[in-house]
Write a protein that holds these residues in place. Structure first.
Motif, mmCIF file in Angstrom:
data_model
loop_
_atom_site.group_PDB
_atom_site.id
_atom_site.type_symbol
_atom_site.label_atom_id
_atom_site.label_comp_id
_atom_site.label_asym_id
_atom_site.label_seq_id
_atom_site.Cartn_x
_atom_site.Cartn_y
_atom_site.Cartn_z
ATOM 1 N N ASP A 130 -3.511 -0.154 0.743
ATOM 2 C CA ASP A 130 -2.582 -1.276 0.642
ATOM 3 C C ASP A 130 -3.266 -2.579 1.030
ATOM 4 O O ASP A 130 -4.316 -2.594 1.683
ATOM 5 C CB ASP A 130 -1.341 -1.038 1.503
ATOM 6 C CG ASP A 130 -1.682 -0.816 2.967
ATOM 7 O OD1 ASP A 130 -2.259 -1.717 3.576
ATOM 8 O OD2 ASP A 130 -1.379 0.272 3.492
ATOM 9 N N ARG A 131 -2.664 -3.669 0.626
ATOM 10 C CA ARG A 131 -3.280 -4.984 0.797
ATOM 11 C C ARG A 131 -3.409 -5.366 2.263
ATOM 12 O O ARG A 131 -4.399 -5.982 2.670
ATOM 13 C CB ARG A 131 -2.433 -6.040 0.066
ATOM 14 C CG ARG A 131 -2.996 -7.445 0.136
ATOM 15 C CD ARG A 131 -2.193 -8.380 -0.737
ATOM 16 N NE ARG A 131 -0.789 -8.371 -0.388
ATOM 17 C CZ ARG A 131 0.145 -9.064 -1.039
ATOM 18 N NH1 ARG A 131 -0.201 -9.809 -2.072
ATOM 19 N NH2 ARG A 131 1.399 -9.014 -0.665
ATOM 20 N N PHE A 132 -2.432 -4.981 3.092
ATOM 21 C CA PHE A 132 -2.473 -5.348 4.508
ATOM 22 C C PHE A 132 -3.701 -4.747 5.192
ATOM 23 O O PHE A 132 -4.438 -5.438 5.898
ATOM 24 C CB PHE A 132 -1.196 -4.870 5.204
ATOM 25 C CG PHE A 132 -1.258 -4.954 6.705
ATOM 26 C CD1 PHE A 132 -1.105 -6.166 7.353
ATOM 27 C CD2 PHE A 132 -1.478 -3.816 7.473
ATOM 28 C CE1 PHE A 132 -1.173 -6.239 8.736
ATOM 29 C CE2 PHE A 132 -1.540 -3.882 8.845
ATOM 30 C CZ PHE A 132 -1.388 -5.100 9.484
ATOM 31 N N HIS A 133 -3.941 -3.441 4.963
ATOM 32 C CA HIS A 133 -5.063 -2.803 5.633
ATOM 33 C C HIS A 133 -6.394 -3.259 5.049
ATOM 34 O O HIS A 133 -7.399 -3.338 5.777
ATOM 35 C CB HIS A 133 -4.921 -1.282 5.537
ATOM 36 C CG HIS A 133 -3.830 -0.731 6.403
ATOM 37 N ND1 HIS A 133 -2.547 -0.514 5.944
ATOM 38 C CD2 HIS A 133 -3.821 -0.372 7.713
ATOM 39 C CE1 HIS A 133 -1.801 -0.035 6.921
ATOM 40 N NE2 HIS A 133 -2.536 0.063 8.001
ATOM 41 N N LEU A 134 -6.438 -3.564 3.758
ATOM 42 C CA LEU A 134 -7.661 -4.123 3.198
ATOM 43 C C LEU A 134 -8.004 -5.463 3.841
ATOM 44 O O LEU A 134 -9.155 -5.722 4.208
ATOM 45 C CB LEU A 134 -7.511 -4.286 1.677
ATOM 46 C CG LEU A 134 -7.612 -3.028 0.820
ATOM 47 C CD1 LEU A 134 -7.330 -3.367 -0.629
ATOM 48 C CD2 LEU A 134 -8.974 -2.383 0.967
ATOM 49 N N TRP A 135 -7.001 -6.303 3.978
ATOM 50 C CA TRP A 135 -7.231 -7.621 4.578
ATOM 51 C C TRP A 135 -7.586 -7.495 6.058
ATOM 52 O O TRP A 135 -8.438 -8.210 6.572
ATOM 53 C CB TRP A 135 -5.996 -8.478 4.393
ATOM 54 C CG TRP A 135 -6.195 -9.912 4.774
ATOM 55 C CD1 TRP A 135 -5.757 -10.534 5.885
ATOM 56 C CD2 TRP A 135 -6.895 -10.900 4.025
ATOM 57 N NE1 TRP A 135 -6.129 -11.842 5.896
ATOM 58 C CE2 TRP A 135 -6.840 -12.102 4.757
ATOM 59 C CE3 TRP A 135 -7.569 -10.883 2.808
ATOM 60 C CZ2 TRP A 135 -7.428 -13.274 4.314
ATOM 61 C CZ3 TRP A 135 -8.161 -12.063 2.368
ATOM 62 C CH2 TRP A 135 -8.079 -13.227 3.111
#
Length: 423
Positions: A235-240
């Protein structure tokens, strides 16, 4: 009159052709409609067997949807039938009109549906006020009860599901939350975060095509077992977040580049706290204590210049004689400050060269340096070390250097967003 009743019957009860309107009466406040059923019998709700053996009849008065702001009440004649099946536990039963009545109901089904929709939109108090405007007298508790009685909506099977953990007791008990990524609505909550639990839930939803998760191994195992054909993505949150942590670690490895370089002790470029020059005042103007001392010094010397004695000055100013004597003996206010900045020998004096050397090497954490000099025999407190190093920090051009987290945020923030925040 018969034509009017037939027309009213067609308008109000299109859903049930077995309903017949017998009368219509308006008393100025309530519109009464007499209603009965045309069928000869009814089905037993217990065994489902048809019965036409009428046991008796009585009147019910369910409220209906208001018309033109006027209350509408049905004068409904219902019959009680005897069940034809002797083995049925219900000896008698009352007929119900589909779409109008149910057991022990005081309102028709369409009025219940209307109030439930109002409750969904406005909740209790506001819904009750709006219903009163339409001519429905109802309490907020009734509106909330009708909303609570509505069946839970069945969400569609998600195509893209997000899996993450949530804390029921932070640090101790965790569960799993599943979210429909396309609608951004939670789908289900699982009592734990085990791979078997996640796999069992995913196996019940064969339409899942994409699983959006973090890097937890139990979520990866559960997604592989429960939805083997689904694509697993981060997901985008953990990537960021992972990118931010990597950037912060990279900046921390080059933290020395953020500081002004300091030479080793003995060099002219070493930044060390300098003591005030001889005769200079360590209390600058604007300091409350210094300004008050200068003011009292001027007042005392002015009164003594007028020929008053020191004891007379002490009585008039309500000061002790010793204070007046100290102010009178000082030629300038700065003489009163001499010796205040000249501190006595402290426990830290023997370790100051080591602190300057470590500061020049790039170690500027006061807590770390305090722990280091403790191993060398320092018995003082942390506050003295922090106060001494503050003089070094103030000497850095531009103030304290930015932290690695601050620099990482500069790297990851878009230039337009940064300018917008700065105004």
């Amino acid at each position: 009159m018969k034509e009017v009743l037939l027309r009213l019957e067609g308008l109000l009860f299109l859903s049930d052709p077995e309903v017949a309107v017998m009368s219509a009466e308006d008393d100025g406040e309530v519109f009464w409609i007499g209603v009965t059923r045309k069928s000869a019998g009814a089905e037993c709700p217990g065994c489902g067997r048809w019965s036409n053996r009428c046991h008796g009849s009585y009147l019910r008065f369910p409220a209906d949807v208001p018309s033109a702001g006027r209350r509408v009440v049905l004068r409904l004649q219902v019959r009680r039938f005897t069940c034809a099946d002797t083995s049925c536990g219900r000896k008698t039963f009352v007929e119900q009109v589909p779409g109008l009545t149910r057991r022990h109901a005081q309102r028709t089904d369409r009025l219940r549906s209307a109030l439930a929709e109002v409750g969904l939109a406005l909740a209790g108090r506001a819904g009750a006020r709006l219903a009163d405007v339409f001519g429905i007298s109802v309490s907020r508790s009734t509106v909330l009860r009708l909303v609570d009685a509505m069946p839970d909506p069945q969400p569609p099977s998600p195509r893209v599901v997000g899996i993450d953990e949530y804390a029921m007791r932070k640090g101790r008990v965790y569960g799993t939350v599943l979210v429909d990524v396309e609608t951004r609505r939670p789908v289900d909550l699982l009592p734990d975060r085990e791979a078997t639990t996640v796999a069992a839930w995913l196996a019940e939803c064969p339409g899942i095509e994409v699983v959006c998760r973090d890097r937890a191994p139990f979520f990866a195992e559960g997604a592989s077992a429960g939805a083997p054909t689904a694509v697993q993505v981060a997901d985008r949150f953990h990537l960021w977040r992972n990118l931010g942590e990597a950037a912060e670690r990279c900046v921390s490895r080059h933290r020395s580049c953020l500081r002004t370089p300091f030479a080793v002790p003995g060099s002219e470029s070493v930044t060390t706290p300098q003591a005030p020059e001889a005769g200079a005042s360590p209390w600058p103007k604007g300091h409350r204590f210094a300004d008050r001392t200068r003011e009292m010094h001027a007042i005392v010397h002015g009164m003594l210049g007028e020929g008053r004695s020191r004891r007379a000055v002490a009585r008039e100013l309500r000061m002790t004689y010793r204070t007046v004597q100290r102010l009178a003996d000082a030629a300038t206010p700065e003489d009163l400050f001499q010796g205040q900045w000249q501190s006595r020998r402290t426990k830290l004096d023997d370790f100051k060269p080591y602190l300057r050397e470590r500061w020049a090497e790039g170690c500027t954490n006061a807590w770390t340096l305090w722990k280091e000099i403790q191993t060398h025999g320092y018995a003082g407190g942390y506050g003295a070390v922090r106060a001494y190093l503050r003089l070094f920090r103030d000497a850095v051009p531009g103030g304290r250097p930015p932290s690695p987290r601050t620099v990482a945020s500069w790297i990851l923030t878009h230039l337009t967003s940064f300018r917008r925040r700065r105004g």
